[in-house]
Design an enzyme around this catalytic site. Sequence first.
Site, PDB file in Angstrom:
ATOM      1  N   SER A 150      25.083  15.041 -30.408  1.00  0.00           N
ATOM      2  CA  SER A 150      24.417  16.104 -31.173  1.00  0.00           C
ATOM      3  C   SER A 150      22.916  16.017 -30.929  1.00  0.00           C
ATOM      4  O   SER A 150      22.379  14.923 -30.700  1.00  0.00           O
ATOM      5  CB  SER A 150      24.700  15.953 -32.674  1.00  0.00           C
ATOM      6  OG  SER A 150      23.919  16.864 -33.429  1.00  0.00           O
ATOM      7  N   TYR A 166      25.461  10.950 -40.384  1.00  0.00           N
ATOM      8  CA  TYR A 166      25.805  11.773 -39.222  1.00  0.00           C
ATOM      9  C   TYR A 166      24.777  11.608 -38.111  1.00  0.00           C
ATOM     10  O   TYR A 166      25.128  11.373 -36.955  1.00  0.00           O
ATOM     11  CB  TYR A 166      25.904  13.242 -39.642  1.00  0.00           C
ATOM     12  CG  TYR A 166      26.209  14.178 -38.495  1.00  0.00           C
ATOM     13  CD1 TYR A 166      27.514  14.311 -38.021  1.00  0.00           C
ATOM     14  CD2 TYR A 166      25.205  14.930 -37.886  1.00  0.00           C
ATOM     15  CE1 TYR A 166      27.801  15.169 -36.967  1.00  0.00           C
ATOM     16  CE2 TYR A 166      25.485  15.778 -36.831  1.00  0.00           C
ATOM     17  CZ  TYR A 166      26.789  15.900 -36.378  1.00  0.00           C
ATOM     18  OH  TYR A 166      27.070  16.744 -35.326  1.00  0.00           O
TER      19      TYR A 166
END
Length: 259
Positions: A150, A166
């Site tokens: 990401s 995350y």
Amino acid sequence: MGTELFDLEGKVAVVTGGGRGIGVMIARGLLEAGAAKVYLASRKTAELEAAAEQLRPLGAVETVTADLSSSTGVEVLASHLAGQEEALHLLFNNAGATWGAPLEEFPESAWDKVYSVNVKGVFLLTRALLPLLRAASTPEDPARVINTGSIDGLRPPVRGMNNFSYTASKSAVHMLTRHLAAEFAPDVLVNAIAPGLFESKMTSGLLAGGAESIGAHLPLGRIGRPEDIAGLSVFLSARASAYITGAVIPVDGGVSTLH
């Protein structure tokens, strides 16, 4: 040289987190590029079957229900594949989890859950499928592992996102990608994609204000489209990328260039 550099004819792939979002985008791209079979894996059977129904007009699709946050779930998927295939050309470690909560309230369980799926699961599944991947490799076109990272693992998110486990997990995925690339070379290539903003269940809250208006603030003026994920996924799966390993490639419309 030509289109054969991007041809996936005869290749067998596994896409985890394959029931929705980026997983479906990846699987569609692989099938449209000629992949022989795509296995979709997820812990939600209904989502998997809906995705498979959508994709089967493009080619052979099978589903396997497995919770990849544990060694038990990894064994379910690995055993199924070993019973069906002699070799595996492509593994997309795309299953992911996130958690949002204010700093003062962020629970320990959020670290355990997110890291179990996003990092531990990637490691365990890749290790379990390594014999099948090596069986598919040739010097000219090695097997591939492609992890979903990401841009949140490349740069801090905007203040107030509160998805601490995350972002840390995706940074870990990027380093794990590089580590495994060095470990597996030259037999298996390991790379990662680092998506920015795409429509998915995970980003539904971010896009609540409207994808077009939010995308207008990004450097390329829009959020990602399914073909943006598909194009990079096919490239990293095909002979065109046979000299690339250990790379983390943003597909984010330029967001990772911003300070």
